[in-house]
Design an enzyme around this catalytic site. Structure first.
Site, PDB file in Angstrom:
ATOM      1  N   TRP A  51       0.846  -1.200   0.000  1.00 31.78           N
ATOM      2  CA  TRP A  51       0.000   0.000   0.000  1.00 31.78           C
ATOM      3  C   TRP A  51       0.879   1.247   0.000  1.00 31.78           C
ATOM      4  O   TRP A  51       0.943   1.965   1.000  1.00 31.78           O
ATOM      5  CB  TRP A  51      -0.910  -0.005   1.227  1.00 31.78           C
ATOM      6  N   HIS A  92      -7.041   1.766   1.890  1.00 32.91           N
ATOM      7  CA  HIS A  92      -8.139   0.803   1.715  1.00 32.91           C
ATOM      8  C   HIS A  92      -9.252   1.153   2.705  1.00 32.91           C
ATOM      9  O   HIS A  92      -9.064   2.019   3.572  1.00 32.91           O
ATOM     10  CB  HIS A  92      -7.659  -0.644   1.894  1.00 32.91           C
ATOM     11  N   ARG A  97      -3.918   5.694  -3.385  1.00 24.15           N
ATOM     12  CA  ARG A  97      -2.601   5.049  -3.375  1.00 24.15           C
ATOM     13  C   ARG A  97      -1.627   5.842  -4.216  1.00 24.15           C
ATOM     14  O   ARG A  97      -2.012   6.486  -5.193  1.00 24.15           O
ATOM     15  CB  ARG A  97      -2.699   3.620  -3.908  1.00 24.15           C
ATOM     16  N   GLN A 113     -13.509   1.648  -2.973  1.00 22.82           N
ATOM     17  CA  GLN A 113     -13.595   0.251  -2.526  1.00 22.82           C
ATOM     18  C   GLN A 113     -14.912   0.014  -1.804  1.00 22.82           C
ATOM     19  O   GLN A 113     -15.530   0.944  -1.303  1.00 22.82           O
ATOM     20  CB  GLN A 113     -12.464  -0.067  -1.535  1.00 22.82           C
ATOM     21  N   VAL A 137      -6.147 -10.879   7.887  1.00 22.86           N
ATOM     22  CA  VAL A 137      -7.036 -12.048   7.794  1.00 22.86           C
ATOM     23  C   VAL A 137      -6.214 -13.344   7.824  1.00 22.86           C
ATOM     24  O   VAL A 137      -5.044 -13.360   7.428  1.00 22.86           O
ATOM     25  CB  VAL A 137      -7.895 -12.031   6.492  1.00 22.86           C
ATOM     26  N   ALA A 147     -14.030 -10.934   6.408  1.00 23.90           N
ATOM     27  CA  ALA A 147     -14.001  -9.597   5.811  1.00 23.90           C
ATOM     28  C   ALA A 147     -13.668  -9.750   4.335  1.00 23.90           C
ATOM     29  O   ALA A 147     -13.070 -10.743   3.912  1.00 23.90           O
ATOM     30  CB  ALA A 147     -12.937  -8.746   6.494  1.00 23.90           C
TER      31      ALA A 147
END
Ligand code: PHE
Length: 351
Positions: A158, A179, A205, A219, A262, A318
């Site tokens: 990122w 994000h 970004r 997003q 995650v 998620a």
């Protein structure tokens, strides 16, 4: 009228004004004009008669008569202009009713708004709530609480636009969020499970732009946390979404991917809606039969702990997708830069 008696024309003036007030058309006005100012008109007479007055009255009477003459000339001219300008417009209208009308252009929703609304609809129909969050975000939320510590190499994914806060040492580093995932943290900190929410919003970004990369895009994040949430819930929810967006026939594919927040993480693809995932594929799916549509995964236990949830009790999943990418796939758009280059020929197609 006896001009000897009214040698200054005062009575004449009053009577003429009364008469003038009754005029209602151009014909009457012409008549009034000749009665007053014509060769045999009363004002003409009044002026002619001045020579017969005693010499000590001549000067004042002359001046007065002249003022009366100018007064009525102006009054008549003004009224004449009124009549003739409306008459002229009626007989020669400046408004051409036979011309085709000029259509007022309608505004329309931006294609990103259109697709965000579509995505939102699919999820709200499944019972998801909707939330929004700040575009200027703290490092803590954009990274640290998402299991991306300072100096962690995952930050390279990122590349970032920082807001200059060096002038105030008390302020934490701020950045344009890369994000919508920081909203996972903000929402979990604010409430207890169950959570079922989607978060659309702008992200930024530091990118060199090309046909598939923009430095600013949109997003849609999703988050579900409750007791007993498993990867099966994630799979069925996203499959349902894919079918609603891209057709009931669509299959979803989940492959291992890495996102620090995650575990396990997945890259979600759908079989190509253009060639139906044909073995040889097509241009839309880059000849692979599959199209990647989002990142997803089970919320990392460290992230749950960080917001004060017990990972032994609660679990969740998620996901995050690029809205423009979904629109590009659905509408056959081959360059993401079209979304923000303000070309009306492109934008109007989505009204
Ligand atoms: N935030 C990730 C990105 O921007 C996407 C993602 C969201 C992945 C949620 C997993 C879970 O790439």
């Amino acid at each position: 009228m006896d001009f000897q008696k009214d040698s200054y024309g005062n009575e004449l003036r009053l009577k003429a004004i009364e008469k003038f007030d009754l005029i209602s058309n151009l014909e009457q006005l012409e008549e009034f004009k000749s009665e007053l100012l014509g060769r045999k008109g009363s004002i003409t007479d009044l002026i002619k008669n001045i020579s017969t007055l005693p010499s000590d009255q001549k000067k004042d009477a002359g001046k007065n008569a002249n003022l009366i003459k100018i007064f009525f000339q102006d009054l008549i001219q003004e009224k004449f202009d009124d009549y003739t300008s409306t008459d002229a417009e009626e007989s020669n209208p400046t408004l051409d009713f036979s011309l085709p009308g000029r259509r007022k252009s309608h505004g329309s929703f931006h294609p990103t708004t259109v697709v965000v609304r579509e995505i939102t609809k699919v999820f709200t129909e499944m019972g998801f709530d909707l939330a929004e969050g700040p575009e200027v975000e703290l490092d803590e939320y954009n990274f640290q609480k998402l299991n991306i510590p300072i100096d962690h190499p995952a930050r390279d994914m990122w590349n970032t636009l920082w807001v200059d806060t060096t002038s105030d040492v008390n302020i934490q580093p701020l950045l344009l969020r890369t994000h919508t995932s920081p909203m996972q943290i903000r929402l979990m900190e604010k409430q207890n499970p169950p959570i079922r929410v989607i978060v659309p919003g702008k992200t930024y970004r530091y990118e060199a732009t090309d046909a598939t990369h923009e430095w600013q895009f949109c997003q849609v994040e999703g988050l579900v946390v409750d007791k007993g949430i498993t990867f099966a819930h994630l799979k069925s929810t996203l499959e349902e979404f894919a079918q609603n967006m891209f057709g009931q026939k669509r299959k979803a594919r989940f492959r291992c991917d890495f996102f620090p927040f995650v575990e396990p993480g997945a890259e979600v693809s759908i079989d190509c809606f253009k060639c139906d995932g044909d073995r040889d594929g097509c241009k839309v799916c880059s000849f692979t039969g599959w199209i990647e549509i989002m990142g997803a995964g089970m919320v990392h236990p460290e992230v749950l702990k960080g917001v004060g949830y017990d990972p032994e009790i609660y679990s969740g999943f998620a996901f995050g997708m690029g809205a423009e990418r979904i629109s590009m796939l659905r509408n056959g758009i081959d360059d993401v830069r079209l979304f923000y280059s303000n070309d009306l020929r492109f934008l109007k197609q989505f009204s």
